[in-house]
Design a protein around this motif. Structure first.
Motif, PDB file in Angstrom:
ATOM      1  N   ILE A  51       0.856  -1.183   0.000  1.00 16.09           N
ATOM      2  CA  ILE A  51       0.000   0.000   0.000  1.00 16.09           C
ATOM      3  C   ILE A  51       0.892   1.232   0.000  1.00 16.09           C
ATOM      4  O   ILE A  51       1.691   1.436   0.912  1.00 16.09           O
ATOM      5  N   ALA A 111     -10.074   9.602   5.349  1.00 14.15           N
ATOM      6  CA  ALA A 111     -11.072   8.580   5.020  1.00 14.15           C
ATOM      7  C   ALA A 111     -10.513   7.163   5.164  1.00 14.15           C
ATOM      8  O   ALA A 111     -11.270   6.187   5.161  1.00 14.15           O
ATOM      9  N   PHE A 112      -9.190   7.051   5.292  1.00 10.61           N
ATOM     10  CA  PHE A 112      -8.550   5.737   5.376  1.00 10.61           C
ATOM     11  C   PHE A 112      -8.086   5.369   6.791  1.00 10.61           C
ATOM     12  O   PHE A 112      -7.756   4.214   7.046  1.00 10.61           O
ATOM     13  N   GLN A 114      -9.152   4.819   9.820  1.00 13.29           N
ATOM     14  CA  GLN A 114      -9.736   3.743  10.622  1.00 13.29           C
ATOM     15  C   GLN A 114      -9.309   2.370  10.107  1.00 13.29           C
ATOM     16  O   GLN A 114      -8.874   1.508  10.873  1.00 13.29           O
ATOM     17  N   ARG A 115      -9.390   2.173   8.810  1.00 16.82           N
ATOM     18  CA  ARG A 115      -9.016   0.880   8.228  1.00 16.82           C
ATOM     19  C   ARG A 115      -7.502   0.670   8.234  1.00 16.82           C
ATOM     20  O   ARG A 115      -7.043  -0.444   8.448  1.00 16.82           O
ATOM     21  N   PHE A 116      -6.746   1.738   8.010  1.00 16.51           N
ATOM     22  CA  PHE A 116      -5.289   1.587   8.038  1.00 16.51           C
ATOM     23  C   PHE A 116      -4.836   1.054   9.397  1.00 16.51           C
ATOM     24  O   PHE A 116      -3.932   0.231   9.486  1.00 16.51           O
ATOM     25  N   LYS A 118      -6.359  -0.882  11.312  1.00 18.73           N
ATOM     26  CA  LYS A 118      -6.710  -2.299  11.485  1.00 18.73           C
ATOM     27  C   LYS A 118      -5.955  -3.210  10.532  1.00 18.73           C
ATOM     28  O   LYS A 118      -5.721  -4.378  10.833  1.00 18.73           O
ATOM     29  N   CYS A 119      -5.615  -2.702   9.355  1.00 20.31           N
ATOM     30  CA  CYS A 119      -5.050  -3.607   8.340  1.00 20.31           C
ATOM     31  C   CYS A 119      -3.533  -3.502   8.253  1.00 20.31           C
ATOM     32  O   CYS A 119      -2.923  -4.039   7.349  1.00 20.31           O
ATOM     33  N   GLY A 120      -2.918  -2.839   9.213  1.00 16.29           N
ATOM     34  CA  GLY A 120      -1.462  -2.799   9.211  1.00 16.29           C
ATOM     35  C   GLY A 120      -0.888  -1.492   8.712  1.00 16.29           C
ATOM     36  O   GLY A 120       0.233  -1.154   9.012  1.00 16.29           O
ATOM     37  N   GLY A 121      -1.651  -0.736   7.926  1.00 14.88           N
ATOM     38  CA  GLY A 121      -1.212   0.604   7.547  1.00 14.88           C
ATOM     39  C   GLY A 121      -0.465   0.692   6.230  1.00 14.88           C
ATOM     40  O   GLY A 121      -0.419  -0.247   5.443  1.00 14.88           O
ATOM     41  N   VAL A 122       0.134   1.841   6.036  1.00 18.50           N
ATOM     42  CA  VAL A 122       0.747   2.197   4.759  1.00 18.50           C
ATOM     43  C   VAL A 122       2.213   1.767   4.739  1.00 18.50           C
ATOM     44  O   VAL A 122       2.945   2.013   5.691  1.00 18.50           O
ATOM     45  N   ASP A 123       2.615   1.127   3.660  1.00 22.63           N
ATOM     46  CA  ASP A 123       4.006   0.671   3.547  1.00 22.63           C
ATOM     47  C   ASP A 123       4.915   1.749   2.975  1.00 22.63           C
ATOM     48  O   ASP A 123       6.106   1.776   3.259  1.00 22.63           O
ATOM     49  N   SER A 172       2.894   1.380   8.423  1.00 17.98           N
ATOM     50  CA  SER A 172       2.978  -0.030   8.822  1.00 17.98           C
ATOM     51  C   SER A 172       4.308  -0.286   9.529  1.00 17.98           C
ATOM     52  O   SER A 172       5.205   0.553   9.519  1.00 17.98           O
TER      53      SER A 172
END
Lengths: 244, 122
Positions: A51, A111-112, A114-116, A118-123, A172
């Motif tokens: 990501i 907008a991202f 909350q999900r970032f 939970k899903c590990g975030g930005v690489d 991340s």
């Protein structure tokens, strides 16, 4: 000098550049980011970011370049901007260069977030922030108006907007953050905050010429007489939990 | 364009709207299909980051029922090709995404989702 081709921006018009920040030889901040990414290309290819998020993607030039060097199908290239003309230009620049960018009209990564988390975030996080110190009010108005002034009016020490990004903690565990900064942004305090407030292990500081430093900034290339640009490369080489 | 890989990462962020604010529901959509390069390794790496049920449901909303309700343990090529299509090749060009909790409408115009809020909503 870049050995990889600079993205083709020939589709953008004079009207586009009245509304969107233009990458140009005399505005070195876009190109210093391209240089920094290219200098790290082997490491980036090995890290395999999945990501990528560019905040304030403007013309889309930097994300397009990232997609070219990493491979269009290797990563999701998210691009946010508060300027609808910028989001449109980002989309077109990707298409012009045969890469798919996913532009979203959003302030920073709002907008991202909350999900970032939970899903590990930005690489791979890329941000050429509005870093020119201005009155805070001007910075906020510029963001509120979502026009071209939003691309440079940075508030106190030019750090208002950058601070918001740092506070969001969306990187991340193995993430890398390429941040353009000027001397007035007080780079030491950025580094201190990344270390202390966010509980990160000591960060590696990397400038665009691949000099690695333990202490502070050097470098850089003349921009205007009073403006010195840095690309800070903040990465988290170790798992947070292992070193906590 | 809003692809489902992006949709899977977006939540409603209206002030105070913090529960049941994901996934956003599609409304009045115009969809286009565009081929993308298949990359099995990318997909395998990306799977852990997907909210699976949200993706399956979003696919159904857009008329694609090819994904299984449960994420399979073995990520074979046949499955990955279906995933590739749903995640990366369906483009929502027009329409809206609506928050299931507060009902906020995020419009999608010319393929670009508008996630900006007004000052009173932040």
């Amino acid at each position: 000098m870049l050995s990889l081709p600079t993205p083709d921006l020939s589709h953008l018009t004079h009207e586009d550049y009245e509304r969107v920040y233009e990458p140009a030889a005399n505005k070195e901040d876009t190109f210093i980011l391209l240089d920094a990414l290219e200098a790290d290309v082997e490491e980036l290819l090995e890290a395999k970011p999945r990501i990528c998020l560019e905040i304030g993607s403007g013309s889309g030039c930097v994300s397009t370049f990232a997609a070219k060097i990493l491979g269009p199908s290797e990563c999701l290239y998210l691009c946010t901007d508060i300027n609808k003309h910028a989001a449109r230009c980002t989309h077109l620049t990707g298409r012009q260069n045969n890469v798919t960018l996913d532009p979203v009209l959003s302030s920073l990564s709002d907008a991202f977030n909350q999900r970032f988390r939970k899903c590990g975030g930005v690489d791979l996080l890329i941000f050429n922030p509005p870093y020119v110190p201005t009155a805070d009010e001007e910075a906020l108005n510029a963001q509120g108006d979502a026009d071209i002034a939003g691309a440079w009016a940075g508030g106190k020490l030019g750090m208002e907007i950058t601070n918001q990004v740092l506070n969001n903690d969306i990187l991340s565990h193995s993430g890398r953050f390429y941040l353009v900064a000027v001397k007035q942004n007080d780079v030491p305090s950025i580094q201190e905050r990344m270390n202390i407030e966010q509980g990160m292990p000591p960060l590696r500081h990397h400038y665009s010429d691949r000099i690695f430093l333990d202490s502070l900034p050097l470098r850089i290339r003349p921009h205007a007489a009073d403006e010195v640009l840095d690309v800070l490369h903040l990465s988290q080489p170790f798992d947070k939990h292992l070193t906590a | 364009m809003v692809r489902l890989i992006t949709h899977n990462l977006l939540s409603c962020h209206v002030k105070g709207c913090t529960r049941n604010n994901f996934p956003l529901r599609f409304q009045d959509v115009k969809v286009e299909l565009r081929e993308a390069e298949f990359n099995a390794e990318f997909l395998r790496n990306f799977v852990p980051r997907i909210e699976w049920k949200a993706l399956v449901d979003a696919g159904k909303e857009l008329g694609d029922t090819s994904l299984p309700e449960e994420l399979p343990e073995m990520l074979g090529d046949e499955f990955l090709k279906k995933l590739h299509h749903v995640l990366l090749e369906i483009h929502v060009e027009e329409g809206a995404m609506v928050c299931p909790n507060c009902g906020h409408v995020y419009k999608i115009m010319s393929g670009i989702p508008n996630m900006l809020l007004t000052e009173s909503e932040i």
